[in-house]
Design an enzyme around this catalytic site. Structure first.
Site, mmCIF file in Angstrom:
data_model
loop_
_atom_site.group_PDB
_atom_site.id
_atom_site.type_symbol
_atom_site.label_atom_id
_atom_site.label_comp_id
_atom_site.label_asym_id
_atom_site.label_seq_id
_atom_site.Cartn_x
_atom_site.Cartn_y
_atom_site.Cartn_z
ATOM 1 N N CYS A 289 0.820 -1.229 0.000
ATOM 2 C CA CYS A 289 0.000 0.000 0.000
ATOM 3 C C CYS A 289 0.846 1.268 0.000
ATOM 4 O O CYS A 289 0.636 2.164 -0.819
ATOM 5 C CB CYS A 289 -0.983 -0.011 1.167
ATOM 6 S SG CYS A 289 -0.246 0.128 2.811
ATOM 7 N N HIS A 337 -2.698 1.438 6.944
ATOM 8 C CA HIS A 337 -3.024 1.327 5.519
ATOM 9 C C HIS A 337 -3.151 2.723 4.926
ATOM 10 O O HIS A 337 -3.518 3.674 5.622
ATOM 11 C CB HIS A 337 -4.333 0.555 5.322
ATOM 12 C CG HIS A 337 -4.593 0.174 3.892
ATOM 13 N ND1 HIS A 337 -3.805 -0.706 3.194
ATOM 14 C CD2 HIS A 337 -5.566 0.574 3.021
ATOM 15 C CE1 HIS A 337 -4.285 -0.860 1.968
ATOM 16 N NE2 HIS A 337 -5.346 -0.078 1.834
ATOM 17 N N HIS A 349 -5.692 1.833 -4.468
ATOM 18 C CA HIS A 349 -4.827 1.296 -3.419
ATOM 19 C C HIS A 349 -4.456 -0.146 -3.714
ATOM 20 O O HIS A 349 -5.037 -0.808 -4.578
ATOM 21 C CB HIS A 349 -5.505 1.407 -2.054
ATOM 22 C CG HIS A 349 -6.640 0.443 -1.834
ATOM 23 N ND1 HIS A 349 -6.893 -0.161 -0.625
ATOM 24 C CD2 HIS A 349 -7.612 -0.025 -2.676
ATOM 25 C CE1 HIS A 349 -7.956 -0.933 -0.717
ATOM 26 N NE2 HIS A 349 -8.415 -0.872 -1.947
#
Length: 375
Positions: A289, A337, A349
């Site tokens: 990520c 994240h 993402h």
């Protein structure tokens, strides 16, 4: 370092350090990002066993939703823990790179310092030899014994210059020796930090692999129909979370437009759609990520921290209602994240192992906040 160490030997040793770090930095397998679904209890419902279904087989009846919800919650927990460990791994890797570079720079300084020290000692030795050839008398004494007045006057200036040069030589010798001692101390400290980060990386990698293996084992127990139903539950949860987020009116009136750099970051990130997720990866074939977001902004000419937690700590915060394409949305309370906002309530993402870089609703996961790279 030993006095006999050569330039080649020192540089080779420093390069060896960098090579060792590079080998350690290589990711071993796909890592985890948090599942794009709202958090739920990680504890299976009483009387249920995640991943098992009575009469399992080709025509088995799918497990009740409450069983699969427990499985989904457990998977969320496992992948989230892997994401946290991945951030620790990436942070240790970045620190190790910087420490390796610092060690190489210090090694060069030590080589140069030793060469300078040898040169100064040679000059000092030559001065001592010259004094010996004049019978051991210093220049001042020889000048006073001169019978020639003109020679006395001419020599006075040379003596003063010689005294100044001698003091300068001794001062430079002392400073060079002091610098070498400091370089050696700095190198020792950097080496200790490097070793600590190598251990931190190894510990984080073990944690990542354990969490992913547990998640894969849990998923392997599901029948095809159960996996399909689980995917549906995830999609439904993400859709409900996105709808609830939009219903708050958070985006009403939001007219933020991407800057030139922001638009470039968005183009880079969306060009990676479909590429696999891999923990510790920064492209070009796979991403995690924060690897995706950091590379997107590096491509836009504005380097940012490597990990989602550091991106949250070090980049300017902006209100969700004021965000614009190119901003980064940080998710979960521990900033484990991150995604890149592309506008219209949508993000791009890299979700987690087994998934690819994809588009999703910006509100499909719990938002911690928004940060803004670039100008």
């Amino acid at each position: 370092m030993a006095s006999g160490t050569t330039r080649g030997g020192l540089i080779a040793a420093a390069v060896t350090v960098v090579c060792a770090v590079t080998v350690l930095a290589a990711p071993g397998m796909a890592w985890a990002g948090p599942n794009p679904a709202p958090s739920a209890s990680a504890t299976p419902a009483p009387g249920t066993t995640p991943g098992t279904t009575a009469g399992a087989g080709a025509g088995a009846t799918p497990a009740p939703s409450k069983d699969l919800q427990a499985v989904r919650a457990r998977l969320d927990t496992l992948y989230h823990d892997a994401a946290v460990a991945t951030d620790a791994y990436n942070a240790a890797e970045e620190a190790a790179k910087k420490q390796s570079a610092a060690l190489v720079a210090l090694a060069r300084k030590i080589v140069e310092g030793r060469e300078r020290l040898a040169e100064l000692k040679t000059r000092a030795g030559a001065a001592a030899a010259a004094q010996y050839r004049t019978g051991g008398l210093p220049d001042e004494a020889q000048l006073l014994l001169s019978d020639d007045p003109q020679e006395f006057l001419d020599g006075t200036g040379r003596v003063l210059q010689g005294q100044k040069a001698t003091k300068g030589l001794l001062a430079e010798l002392a400073q060079t020796q002091q610098d070498l001692e400091q370089y050696a101390a700095d190198a020792s400290a950097q080496w200790q930090k490097l070793e600590a980060n190598r251990k931190a990386k190894a510990k984080a990698q073990k944690r990542i692999e354990q969490q992913i293996a547990a998640a894969e084992e849990l998923e392997s127990q599901l029948e095809k129909q159960e996996k399909e139903r689980l995917a549906q539950l995830e999609e439904e949860a993400a859709r409900q979370a996105q709808t609830a987020w939009l219903d708050t009116g958070v985006l009403k009136g939001a007219q933020g437009k991407a800057t030139t750099q922001g638009a470039k970051a968005v183009r880079f990130a969306t060009a990676q759609l479909g590429k696999p997720y891999e923990w510790g990866a920064e492209g070009p074939r796979t991403f995690d990520c924060s690897g995706l977001t950091s590379q997107a902004w590096a491509n836009a000419g504005a380097p940012i921290p490597r990990t989602s937690q550091e991106q949250w700590k070090r980049l300017p915060h902006v209100a969700v209602a004021d965000m614009r394409p190119g901003d980064l949305i940080i998710y979960f309370e521990d900033a484990s994240h991150v995604a890149l906002y592309i506008g219209n309530g949508t993000i791009v993402h890299a979700p987690r192992p087994g998934r690819t870089v994809t588009l999703a609703g910006a509100g499909s996961m719990p938002i911690l906040g928004v940060v803004r790279p670039g100008a």
